[in-house]
Scaffold this motif. Structure first.
Motif, short mmCIF file in Angstrom:
data_model
loop_
_atom_site.label_atom_id
_atom_site.label_comp_id
_atom_site.label_asym_id
_atom_site.label_seq_id
_atom_site.Cartn_x
_atom_site.Cartn_y
_atom_site.Cartn_z
N GLU A 32 0.83 -1.20 0.00
CA GLU A 32 0.00 0.00 0.00
C GLU A 32 0.87 1.26 0.00
O GLU A 32 0.62 2.21 -0.75
CB GLU A 32 -0.94 -0.01 1.21
CG GLU A 32 -1.93 1.14 1.20
CD GLU A 32 -2.94 1.05 2.33
OE1 GLU A 32 -3.53 2.10 2.64
OE2 GLU A 32 -3.14 -0.03 2.91
N ASN A 35 2.71 1.54 -3.43
CA ASN A 35 1.76 1.96 -4.46
C ASN A 35 1.43 3.45 -4.34
O ASN A 35 1.32 4.16 -5.34
CB ASN A 35 0.49 1.12 -4.40
CG ASN A 35 0.71 -0.28 -4.91
OD1 ASN A 35 1.61 -0.55 -5.70
ND2 ASN A 35 -0.11 -1.21 -4.45
N GLU A 39 2.00 6.46 -7.13
CA GLU A 39 0.94 7.36 -7.57
C GLU A 39 1.31 8.83 -7.39
O GLU A 39 0.82 9.69 -8.11
CB GLU A 39 -0.36 7.04 -6.86
CG GLU A 39 -0.93 5.71 -7.31
CD GLU A 39 -2.20 5.31 -6.56
OE1 GLU A 39 -2.59 6.01 -5.60
OE2 GLU A 39 -2.78 4.28 -6.95
N ARG A 47 -1.91 2.54 -12.71
CA ARG A 47 -1.39 1.25 -12.28
C ARG A 47 -2.52 0.24 -12.21
O ARG A 47 -3.68 0.59 -12.01
CB ARG A 47 -0.64 1.33 -10.96
CG ARG A 47 -1.49 1.56 -9.76
CD ARG A 47 -0.66 1.58 -8.48
NE ARG A 47 -1.49 1.91 -7.34
CZ ARG A 47 -2.21 1.04 -6.65
NH1 ARG A 47 -2.18 -0.23 -6.96
NH2 ARG A 47 -2.96 1.44 -5.64
N VAL A 49 -4.89 -2.44 -10.74
CA VAL A 49 -5.47 -2.78 -9.43
C VAL A 49 -6.51 -3.87 -9.64
O VAL A 49 -7.15 -3.96 -10.70
CB VAL A 49 -6.12 -1.57 -8.72
CG1 VAL A 49 -5.07 -0.54 -8.36
CG2 VAL A 49 -7.21 -0.94 -9.53
N GLY A 55 -4.24 -3.03 -4.54
CA GLY A 55 -3.10 -3.51 -5.31
C GLY A 55 -3.55 -4.44 -6.41
O GLY A 55 -4.70 -4.40 -6.85
N ASN A 70 2.59 -6.93 -11.63
CA ASN A 70 2.46 -5.50 -11.38
C ASN A 70 2.57 -4.80 -12.74
O ASN A 70 3.44 -5.15 -13.53
CB ASN A 70 3.56 -5.02 -10.44
CG ASN A 70 3.53 -3.52 -10.27
OD1 ASN A 70 2.52 -2.94 -9.92
ND2 ASN A 70 4.65 -2.89 -10.53
N SER A 72 2.10 -0.77 -14.68
CA SER A 72 1.83 0.66 -14.54
C SER A 72 2.15 1.35 -15.87
O SER A 72 2.76 0.77 -16.76
CB SER A 72 2.63 1.28 -13.39
OG SER A 72 4.01 1.07 -13.55
N HIS A 89 11.07 3.80 -3.07
CA HIS A 89 10.75 2.46 -3.55
C HIS A 89 12.00 1.57 -3.58
O HIS A 89 11.92 0.36 -3.37
CB HIS A 89 10.15 2.56 -4.95
CG HIS A 89 10.08 1.27 -5.70
ND1 HIS A 89 11.09 0.84 -6.54
CD2 HIS A 89 9.13 0.31 -5.74
CE1 HIS A 89 10.76 -0.32 -7.06
NE2 HIS A 89 9.58 -0.67 -6.60
#
Length: 169
Positions: A32, A35, A39, A47, A49, A55, A70, A72, A89
């Motif tokens: 969370e 992510n 954003e 991204r 979800v 997620g 994943n 994006s 990250h």
């Protein structure tokens, strides 16, 4: 000059244990936060979800339930690179060997999409296949071998070594 294209990315991995297992708890608990960092990052567009969480860990594109995906979209490769390798990250990514099995093939692909297009998981998986089968090309590439957007001039750029392999024999 701004491009009429955006950079899509997919990265996949197989967790070393089920998502509920304590061995991957730090990863699952950080999602969370990571992510939210994405954003808020410059250049972020979209991204993937799932329908039940904030997620994408409930999206299971393969029979292996530990295989997660994943995806994006970013305005450009530099913005994505900055987020992945030079932001808050990065420390989480540096721990990926704790949480994921070493990938048997391509685990990340980048490709250009028209602005406004939302890529699908199948589209992303096909880009990984292209890299595995043919290597980087304008249709699917990596950070190490980047290609410019279709409406931008330029030659491919040999940028960075594969971060999974750096410092690991």
């Amino acid at each position: 000059m701004e491009s009429g294209f955006r950079l899509a990315q997919i990265n996949v991995g197989t967790l070393v244990a089920p998502a509920e297992h304590p061995q991957v708890a730090d990863f699952m608990n950080a999602l969370e936060h990571v992510n939210a960092l994405a954003e808020e990052a410059p250049g972020f567009v979209w991204r993937l979800v799932d329908d039940t969480t904030a997620g994408a860990t409930d999206i299971r594109p393969a029979p292996d339930l530990e295989f997660i995906v994943n995806m994006s979209v970013w305005t450009d490769a530099d913005s994505l690179f900055e987020f992945v390798y030079r932001s808050a990250h990065t420390p989480f990514m540096a721990r990926r060997r704790e949480w994921f099995h070493r990938p048997p093939g391509a685990y990340q692909a980048l490709w250009w999409i028209p602005a406004g297009h939302v890529p699908t998981v199948d589209e992303g998986l096909s880009k990984l296949w292209l890299i595995d089968r043919y290597g980087p090309s304008p249709k699917a590439f990596t950070f190490k071998a980047r290609f410019p957007a279709p409406d931008m001039a330029g030659l491919p750029v040999d940028m960075k070594p594969d971060p999974w392999c750096v410092g690991h024999a």
